[in-house]
Design an enzyme around this catalytic site. Structure first.
Site, PDB file in Angstrom:
ATOM      1  CG  ASP A 191      69.579  68.145  44.262  1.00  0.00           C
ATOM      2  OD1 ASP A 191      70.673  68.130  43.900  1.00  0.00           O
ATOM      3  OD2 ASP A 191      68.416  67.547  44.004  1.00  0.00           O
ATOM      4  CB  ALA A 206      59.551  75.869  36.553  1.00  0.00           C
ATOM      5  CG  ASP A 242      67.865  72.640  40.202  1.00  0.00           C
ATOM      6  OD1 ASP A 242      67.060  71.673  40.605  1.00  0.00           O
ATOM      7  OD2 ASP A 242      68.722  72.181  39.504  1.00  0.00           O
ATOM      8  CB  SER A 274      67.758  72.339  35.206  1.00  0.00           C
ATOM      9  OG  SER A 274      68.125  71.221  34.612  1.00  0.00           O
ATOM     10  CD1 TRP A 297      64.154  73.704  26.997  1.00  0.00           C
ATOM     11  CD2 TRP A 297      64.860  72.725  28.797  1.00  0.00           C
ATOM     12  NE1 TRP A 297      63.728  72.452  26.919  1.00  0.00           N
ATOM     13  CE2 TRP A 297      64.041  71.940  28.050  1.00  0.00           C
ATOM     14  CE3 TRP A 297      65.209  72.216  29.920  1.00  0.00           C
ATOM     15  CZ2 TRP A 297      63.680  70.494  28.469  1.00  0.00           C
ATOM     16  CZ3 TRP A 297      65.085  70.805  30.277  1.00  0.00           C
ATOM     17  CH2 TRP A 297      64.137  70.255  29.762  1.00  0.00           C
ATOM     18  CD  GLU A 340      71.097  70.280  36.715  1.00  0.00           C
ATOM     19  OE1 GLU A 340      70.289  70.331  36.049  1.00  0.00           O
ATOM     20  OE2 GLU A 340      71.733  69.542  37.160  1.00  0.00           O
ATOM     21  CG  HIS A 368      71.836  71.121  43.519  1.00  0.00           C
ATOM     22  ND1 HIS A 368      70.838  71.012  42.831  1.00  0.00           N
ATOM     23  CD2 HIS A 368      71.408  72.028  44.655  1.00  0.00           C
ATOM     24  CE1 HIS A 368      69.611  71.735  43.039  1.00  0.00           C
ATOM     25  NE2 HIS A 368      70.169  72.382  44.427  1.00  0.00           N
TER      26      HIS A 368
END
Length: 346
Positions: free
Chosen positions: A41, A157, A159, A176, A178, A227, A298
């Site tokens: 990331d 909550a 990234d 990310s 959901w 995400e 990412h």
């Protein structure tokens, strides 16, 4: 981005094997040097002739370079003291901080970072700031920026990515799994502006889709495998980059980056074929070739003096799935309507 325990241990056990001590002083960095930094990331910043790279790790890993080729890796984290509020907000969170983002705005550096536990959406995005990346004064804790709760919020909550619109207003995009990628406007302190609420701007699958696959990594997150958003302004458009599918599984990873664009920061974000990313659209920009990289994802993108740069982490085939820094020049092809679309150059 979700990260299993084996990845956390792998970071700690292998960091020194990918770099060699150089015995030099680098402006406060107690260091070793590498030309193949192991990162997860990654995000980047530029100040006074130096590039700073930050990534997932214990307290956020950090390194510096003058040429983006040889990286001096600090033995000390950016977040050297984990704020107590993070553990209060996220039960089970300790020191492994995920997916930072950094931006220079109104004469100050701002960094957001993710506090979570694998596969759960009780998470928090923290905020800290400092005046310069090279001075001796460290980061100031600015508290939580946004939090999610299992059973309360249908988003996660983690990234985070900052974006400043054409009116100099700050926004935050994150998410990310959901219900996918969330966007909200911030105030002058880079916290959520009064009266503003997150809304979804991209999903891996449309809610009515029958093509969704079972999530192999978490029974909680479901199959909406999207995400790591990053929004980049260019030529009158906002380009939304997202990572599809699954990270953090070494050579079993299936990460890839897709993109869409919008005339307005709030969307809709449309891919090259005209599909709305809110309904599962997205044009794949880069994915693993199964020779050099099993998967890539990412990402972040920047306007630098030598051109536009795209970075991400890639799961190296040669290194048995270790995630390493990938840098590609980002150029722009002309579409039939005369507008630009991003392409990557090795």
């Amino acid at each position: 981005m979700k990260r299993p325990l084996f990845l956390m241990l792998f970071f700690a056990a292998t960091a020194i094997t990918l770099a060699q001590p150089d015995g030099r002083s680098h402006g406060g960095f107690d260091t070793f040097v590498t030309d193949t930094p192991m990162v997860h990331d990654p995000v980047m910043a530029f100040e006074n002739g130096r590039y700073y790279l930050f990534s997932t790790g214990h307290g956020i890993r950090q390194m510096v370079s003058s040429d983006r080729r040889s990286w001096t890796v600090s033995r000390h984290p950016a977040l050297d003291s984990i704020p107590a509020w993070t553990r209060d907000s996220v039960p089970g969170f300790a020191i492994h901080v995920w997916a930072p983002d950094i931006i220079r705005w109104h004469g100050r550096w701002w960094m957001a970072y993710s506090c979570s536990t694998f596969g759960k959406n009780t998470s928090a995005i923290g905020l800290m700031s400092r005046s310069s990346l090279s001075d001796s004064v460290g980061w100031k804790d600015e508290g939580p920026l946004v939090c999610s709760r299992e059973g309360r919020d249908n988003w996660n909550a983690i990234d985070p990515n900052f974006i400043i619109d054409e009116h100099d207003r700050p926004w935050l995009v994150w998410g990310s799994f959901w219900d996918g990628i969330q966007l909200v406007r911030l105030d002058s302190t880079l916290h959520i502006a009064s009266g503003e609420h997150p809304h979804t701007i991209a999903r891996r699958y449309a809610p009515s889709s029958t093509a969704q696959e079972k999530n192999p990594t978490s029974e909680y997150a479901g199959p909406n495998a999207i995400e790591a958003p990053f929004i980049f302004r260019h030529g009158g458009y906002y380009y939304l980059f997202v990572s599809w599918d699954y990270c953090c599984r070494g050579t079993q990873s299936s990460y890839r980056v897709a993109v869409g664009r919008s005339k307005t920061i709030e969307g809709p974000y449309i891919d090259e074929s005209g599909r709305d990313m809110l309904q599962g659209g997205g044009t794949v920009l880069v994915e693993g070739d199964k020779k050099t990289f099993e998967a890539l994802g990412h990402c972040a993108a920047y306007h630098f003096a030598d051109g536009d740069l795209f970075i991400c982490h890639g799961y190296s085939v040669e290194k048995q799935g270790t995630s390493v820094l990938v840098q590609r020049r980002m150029e722009w092809k002309i579409l039939a309507d005369g507008t630009d679309w991003p392409v990557l150059v090795p």
